[in-house]
Scaffold this active site. Structure first.
Site, PDB file in Angstrom:
ATOM      1  N   ARG A   1       0.866  -1.185   0.000  1.00  0.00           N
ATOM      2  CA  ARG A   1       0.000   0.000   0.000  1.00  0.00           C
ATOM      3  C   ARG A   1       0.901   1.233   0.000  1.00  0.00           C
ATOM      4  NH1 ARG A   1      -2.080   0.717   5.462  1.00  0.00           N
ATOM      5  NH2 ARG A   1      -0.687   2.495   5.466  1.00  0.00           N
TER       6      ARG A   1
ATOM      7  N   HIS B   1      -3.314   4.488   4.867  1.00  0.00           N
ATOM      8  CA  HIS B   1      -4.445   3.550   4.940  1.00  0.00           C
ATOM      9  C   HIS B   1      -5.705   4.205   4.384  1.00  0.00           C
ATOM     10  CE1 HIS B   1      -7.403   0.746   6.420  1.00  0.00           C
ATOM     11  NE2 HIS B   1      -7.988   1.731   7.071  1.00  0.00           N
TER      12      HIS B   1
ATOM     13  N   TYR C   1       4.246   4.953  11.646  1.00  0.00           N
ATOM     14  CA  TYR C   1       4.566   3.522  11.773  1.00  0.00           C
ATOM     15  C   TYR C   1       5.380   2.934  10.623  1.00  0.00           C
ATOM     16  CZ  TYR C   1       0.293   3.177   8.931  1.00  0.00           C
ATOM     17  OH  TYR C   1      -0.651   3.333   7.955  1.00  0.00           O
TER      18      TYR C   1
HETATM   19  C1  TPP Z   1     -15.378  -5.472  11.327  1.00  0.00           C
HETATM   20  C2  TPP Z   1     -14.458  -4.283  11.295  1.00  0.00           C
HETATM   21  N1  TPP Z   1     -13.543  -4.146  12.272  1.00  0.00           N
HETATM   22  C3  TPP Z   1     -12.694  -3.086  12.248  1.00  0.00           C
HETATM   23  C4  TPP Z   1     -12.779  -2.148  11.253  1.00  0.00           C
HETATM   24  C5  TPP Z   1     -11.822  -0.959  11.221  1.00  0.00           C
HETATM   25  N2  TPP Z   1     -10.854  -1.152  10.133  1.00  0.00           N
HETATM   26  C6  TPP Z   1     -10.980  -0.499   8.956  1.00  0.00           C
HETATM   27  S1  TPP Z   1      -9.796  -0.908   7.864  1.00  0.00           S
HETATM   28  C7  TPP Z   1      -9.045  -1.949   8.966  1.00  0.00           C
HETATM   29  C8  TPP Z   1      -7.792  -2.708   8.583  1.00  0.00           C
HETATM   30  C9  TPP Z   1      -8.006  -3.650   7.442  1.00  0.00           C
HETATM   31  O1  TPP Z   1      -6.780  -4.146   6.982  1.00  0.00           O
HETATM   32  P1  TPP Z   1      -6.673  -5.154   5.796  1.00  0.00           P
HETATM   33  O2  TPP Z   1      -7.693  -6.225   5.931  1.00  0.00           O
HETATM   34  O3  TPP Z   1      -5.265  -5.569   5.680  1.00  0.00           O
HETATM   35  O4  TPP Z   1      -7.123  -4.298   4.530  1.00  0.00           O
HETATM   36  P2  TPP Z   1      -6.429  -2.984   3.910  1.00  0.00           P
HETATM   37  O5  TPP Z   1      -7.089  -1.813   4.594  1.00  0.00           O
HETATM   38  O6  TPP Z   1      -4.977  -3.055   4.168  1.00  0.00           O
HETATM   39  O7  TPP Z   1      -6.768  -3.010   2.467  1.00  0.00           O
HETATM   40  C10 TPP Z   1      -9.739  -1.959  10.172  1.00  0.00           C
HETATM   41  C11 TPP Z   1      -9.345  -2.738  11.353  1.00  0.00           C
HETATM   42  C12 TPP Z   1     -13.766  -2.345  10.253  1.00  0.00           C
HETATM   43  N3  TPP Z   1     -13.901  -1.510   9.217  1.00  0.00           N
HETATM   44  N4  TPP Z   1     -14.582  -3.425  10.289  1.00  0.00           N
END
Ligand code: TPP
Ligand code: MG
Length: 367
Positions: A263, A267, A276
């Protein structure tokens, strides 16, 4: 009883991720992963990636100008998304997370329409049935269940489609994908679990996410083949997904694919990644840029010239302007609409929430 005939070694991921293109564009032929695309198809992959990057940048700008509430960039993940989505048939369905702009553009979804999710005007303004592209899902991993259920239903209907769902490295720790993969494995559903391992779940790095040897090793526990590809290599991503599509379509069942990518942006626009990760890490990642790699490949094959670059740039600019025009100053919807289409028979608690919001809006208007 579980199927003792399954040899777990066949499900294990290969030692090395499938990789066909070096960063300088050198192509390594792999008889196990042939590329069935003609010159126009190869150029199309490049065009889609570049347009994705420009629209992505436009969305970040729109957020900075207060036109979007937030935005989750897919910069650096264009090859993972475009290569995989391009490997599907037109009738096949995609169930995306919030980061899949590239896959949406392969499906010719209206880019301005999609961004209404991030403006908060509407969940999206594209037609999922027309594009076979479900609404972008904000709760992590829920879309894996939708993709699996949809695939199971299609199979029962005798409809030969395949579904593919996208989620991230963080998503592999969630319950919903776990349940989805359990069902898909048992029912041999025609679904592909496409995980973009972009190394982070917000600020949580991969080594804090799992102790598994790789994410693809997790697939074995569900009876799914775990496959890995260089996710910054659009040809590898395409070829690995293509095999999974054929497997699903022929009734052999689901596949889990881990695409290794990075990425390159924050985020979301609300995140400060300098807290980080280091500039050195970012500089290293920039060397594996998927778009530069594909351009180098096209150049080596004499498929790229100034005319193509100009045409693609012009088109990218055109789409970006279209997005800007569609979003800028777009009227906000009625907040009360939030309560529509939720329940056929609304519950008391739900009605209470509706009344509370109505009272707050009235008070704000009076004040
Ligand atoms: C069920 C849930 N828990 C927590 C969140 C908060 N949250 C948003 S993005 C994220 C991280 C997701 O990481 P990843 O699966 O690696 O996907 P990326 O964002 O890197 O594409 C979190 C914890 C959420 N949106 N939904
Ligand atoms: Mg991630």
């Amino acid at each position: 009883m579980a199927d003792a005939a399954i040899d777990p070694r066949e499900l294990l991921p290969p030692d090395e991720p499938v990789h066909l293109l070096d960063p300088d564009g050198t192509y390594h032929e792999d008889p196990e992963h042939p590329i069935d695309l003609d010159d126009a198809g190869l150029r199309e992959l490049y065009r889609l990636m570049l347009v994705t990057r420009k629209v992505d940048r436009e969305a970040i700008n729109l957020q900075r100008q207060g036109q979007l509430g937030v935005y989750a960039s897919c910069m650096g993940q264009e090859a993972a998304q475009v290569g995989s989505a391009y490997a599907l048939g037109e009738e096949d369905w995609i169930f995306p997370s919030y980061r899949e702009l590239g896959a949406a553009l392969v499906r010719q979804c209206d880019a301005a329409g999609l961004l209404h999710l991030y403006r908060g005007t509407w969940l999206s303004d594209h037609d999922p049935y027309k594009h076979h592209f479900a609404l972008m899902s904000i709760p992590i991993g829920t879309q894996a269940l939708h993709a699996t259920g949809f695939a199971m239903g299609a199979r029962l209907d005798g409809n030969p489609i395949v579904t593919m769902t996208y989620y991230g490295d963080g998503g592999t720790s969630e319950g919903d994908p776990h349940e989805a993969m359990t069902f898909a494995g048992v029912m041999k559903s025609p679904v592909i679990f496409f995980v973009q391992n972009n190394q982070y779940a917000i600020s949580v790095p991969l080594d804090k996410q799992t102790a598994a040897p790789t994410l693809a090793h997790k697939a074995v526990g569900y009876g799914l083949p775990g496959r890995r590809c260089d996710g910054n290599d659009v040809l590898a991503t395409y070829a690995v997904t293509r095999k999974a599509v054929e497997r699903a379509r022929s009734g052999e069942g689901p596949t889990f694919i881990e695409a290794l990518t990075y990425r390159m942006e924050a985020h979301t626009t609300s995140d400060d990644p300098s807290r980080y990760r280091t500039q050195t890490e970012l500089d290293e990642a920039a060397k594996t840029d998927p778009i530069v790699r594909m351009r180098n490949f096209l150049q080596q094959r004499d498929l790229y010239d100034a005319e193509l670059e100009q045409a693609v740039e012009d088109q990218a600019k055109e789409v970006a302007s279209y997005v800007r025009a569609g979003i800028y100053d777009a009227p906000h919807g009625d907040p009360m609409e939030l309560f529509e289409h939720v329940y056929v028979d609304p519950t008391g608690h739900f009605e209470g929430q509706r009344e509370q919001l109505r009272a707050e809006l009235d008070a704000a208007q009076e004040g």
